[in-house]
Design a protein around this motif. Sequence first.
Motif, PDB file in Angstrom:
ATOM      1  N   ILE A 139       0.921  -1.406   0.178  1.00 52.49           N
ATOM      2  CA  ILE A 139      -0.161   0.141  -0.110  1.00 52.49           C
ATOM      3  C   ILE A 139       1.026   1.474  -0.111  1.00 52.49           C
ATOM      4  O   ILE A 139       0.603   2.689  -0.552  1.00 52.49           O
ATOM      5  CB  ILE A 139      -0.793   0.133   1.641  1.00 52.49           C
ATOM      6  N   ARG A 184      -1.523  -0.366  -4.965  1.00 50.57           N
ATOM      7  CA  ARG A 184      -1.627  -0.053  -3.671  1.00 50.57           C
ATOM      8  C   ARG A 184      -3.453  -0.535  -3.780  1.00 50.57           C
ATOM      9  O   ARG A 184      -3.870  -0.824  -2.396  1.00 50.57           O
ATOM     10  CB  ARG A 184      -1.789   1.524  -4.483  1.00 50.57           C
ATOM     11  N   GLN A 234      -0.609   4.884   7.225  1.00 49.23           N
ATOM     12  CA  GLN A 234      -0.091   4.766   5.583  1.00 49.23           C
ATOM     13  C   GLN A 234      -1.772   4.520   5.469  1.00 49.23           C
ATOM     14  O   GLN A 234      -2.087   5.205   3.603  1.00 49.23           O
ATOM     15  CB  GLN A 234       0.821   3.172   4.856  1.00 49.23           C
ATOM     16  N   SER A 245      -3.699   7.227   1.413  1.00 55.26           N
ATOM     17  CA  SER A 245      -4.152   6.854   0.949  1.00 55.26           C
ATOM     18  C   SER A 245      -5.721   7.364   0.433  1.00 55.26           C
ATOM     19  O   SER A 245      -6.403   7.143  -0.875  1.00 55.26           O
ATOM     20  CB  SER A 245      -4.786   4.987   1.105  1.00 55.26           C
ATOM     21  N   ASP A 295      -5.398   9.635  -2.186  1.00 55.39           N
ATOM     22  CA  ASP A 295      -5.006   9.021  -3.350  1.00 55.39           C
ATOM     23  C   ASP A 295      -5.967   9.625  -4.183  1.00 55.39           C
ATOM     24  O   ASP A 295      -6.811  10.048  -4.253  1.00 55.39           O
ATOM     25  CB  ASP A 295      -4.972   8.104  -3.502  1.00 55.39           C
ATOM     26  N   ILE A 341      -8.897   3.926  -5.377  1.00 59.27           N
ATOM     27  CA  ILE A 341      -7.951   3.505  -3.772  1.00 59.27           C
ATOM     28  C   ILE A 341      -8.770   3.919  -2.544  1.00 59.27           C
ATOM     29  O   ILE A 341      -8.465   4.027  -2.255  1.00 59.27           O
ATOM     30  CB  ILE A 341      -7.132   3.990  -4.506  1.00 59.27           C
TER      31      ILE A 341
END
Length: 834
Positions: free
Chosen positions: A143, A151, A177, A181, A184, A189
Amino acid sequence: MAQLLDERDFGVLTSSMSLLVALVSNNHEAYWSCLPKCVKVLEKLARNQDVPQEYTYYGIPSPWLQVKTMRALQYFPTIEDPNTRRSLFDVLQRILMGTDVVKNVNKNNASHAVLFEALALVMHLDAEKEMMSQCVALLGKFIAVREPNIRYLGLENMTRMLMVTDVQDIIKRHQAQIITSLKDPDISIRRRALDLLYGMCDVSNAKDIVEEILQYLSSADFAMREELSLKAAILAEKFAPDLSWYVDVILQLIDKAGDFVSDDIWFRVVQFVTNNEDLQTYAALKAREYVDKPAIHETMVKLSAYILGEYSHLLARRPGCSPKEIFSILHEKFPTVSTSTIPILLSTYAKILMHTQPPDPELQNQIWAVFGKFESCIDAEIQQRAVEYRALSRKGAALVDILAEMPKFPERQSALIKKAEDSEADTAEQSAIKLRAAQQQTSNALVVTDQRPANGTPPVGQLSLVKLPSVSNADQNTAEQGETQSNGALTIMDPQPPSSAPSADLLGDLLGPLAIEGLPGAAAQPEPNLVSGLEGGSNAADALAIAPVEEQSNIVQPLGNIAERFHALCLKDSGVLYEDPYIQIGIKAEWRAQHGRLILFLGNKNIAPLLSVQSLILPPSHLKIELSLVPETIPPRAQVQCPLEVINLRPSRDVAVLDFSYKFGTHVVNPKLRLPAVLNKFLQPIQVSPEEFFPQWRSLSGPPLKLQEVVRGVRPMPLVEMANLFNSLRLTVCPGLDPNPNNMVASTTFYSESTRAMLCLIRIETDPADRTQLRMTVASGDPALTFELKEFIKEQLVSIPVPSRAPAPVSPPAQPVSPPTATSDPGDILAGLL
């Protein structure tokens, strides 16, 4: 099929494996002989033995064959043979260790196809925690890479891993993390990251995750804002450390994304505020703050108007909160609202008049003028309210009785959770959930049969589905000839209900993933052993847990140790409660505050129906339990799902008992089973800071609110292991509060109807020289709770269950600690008396 799997030609072998996948997805029972052959094929491919060059793709030995083989293995129940299991885990370990991201896209695609199928198989096999940790660490690397497809797959598979027990804490390490995302550029995602955050949220990280969602909300795509709002509202409700935080979150939500906040969300806030007197003043104050803003969303006007109408009198002595000022500030919003909000405002004005005692003539005239204006309104709802409120408000003091405060709402399951699950994308796995949930019976018991679909084979993509064995055509006809029984439940079942069929209210609202998980270990036992004794459980009294002595000679013996199963379910929320050659009883539960919702899974493992099925709950006085009706007959190879509602009235260690019976042929089987609705299920872990802990600890000065005991006969364990045990009991270990490294401090919140939310504090002092004894201090604001919690923790430390396997040739000497026997266990004695 087994012979075809010995084929040396890889083209024939790949085609054979495709056929096996289709066959075994329908009926794995006929293909047990193929299982070791599949493992051998995987071993050969993993070691690259005798793989022709033309079947090697970018250095990967026949990735198509590897994927199909692992997919076929996922249709078998968990593999029990230790040698086969070890060989398979060696192969999976090799795949996990040998996969990395490279620059070549084609090689990446092939290696990741194999890797993600291996991950699905690891989850299906319920691998050891070390391998699960390795899988999560690998996904954590994925990821963080730049390639969006990788990812996406990393986030999606990490979400699937949440279904596996004991990996949530490992996934939490990647929270930062995952939150990244959310920003993103790729919306797919972002959606997967939101799903993962939603799934991994619990009491310990709810504040962080909800605050991140609220921050992200103002910059999120319009396409995602409704889903973000809904999930933030659900998380705030399920994991709120206190209700005032929940109100803050929902008000922020409406303030930032009012257009995307459905009515269900503010309805739910009204229910909470109405049902919690401690919250009413705070909610009214916050509503007053928001309504003071020059421009607010109409949903905020509705919520603020309702809360201020009911509870603004609680603020009357505060500056700026007199009835006249509350009316004035609300009436400023009147010209901006739509027709649907006007009735709420009129009700609020009537309530303000009612609470203004003695009456204020100026305020009265202002509100009557508003009522008079709408007495000829074309909208019938507004007109009726205006006419009736004006007439009622002239009745003087009698108005207080007529417009009394709204009564408390009955406790109910949140409609928001149902709505969130309905809004999910319709993947193959979720279709399977809906297909099974659609067959709900009139008794609220859901019967799920494994029948052949009308049009060819079912989709093969349902990887985590563990199916009960299929039946032959003759057996299937028998299963389809449903008869209506006296206590409801069994009718003719359509093997393939239409996709638009509504899902079962209970399961769709709470336990959607269950239908796809299936019951673990549903493998049918070989016929010759159907009525044999315990396999691997020597102590009959312990295995039967709490069955009375006269019933322990029953010819139908349980498979596995009932006491161990019960103790395991005390620490986790899903698993098998009881199993014998004919039936398997599984359980899945969700606990929130003093409420619990359980599903009992009754799975018929045979090709003949189970008859005269009866179920009776024997609850202790501190639990209120309601079980839906159970059908009198469970069809062959079918599974019945029975909802069970639990409410905790006060602290107690007494255990509820399920008195269950059924008839199979000439055998009448009547196990009595403890239900894992135990004290720790009504705990919510909470982390306390030194500033919060020490004042509370000092204020609870001594008995009966603070109790101390030296506990002897403790099973020796390192402090880390004890901390893990406390965490599994929903007690949060608070590091750094005790300066002595050999001591441990923990905290939790206990919920019941009598205590509501009650903070509990625990201190354990250990002696490194003698791990078999310790000093324990437990404190809370309720004497009964302090005593019961102290005794409960002591039982866990002294009587941790030890698995009993095949009998040893020589009896071991007596140990300081032994598992409870059928005659000494308090639960056993209680059940015997009942």
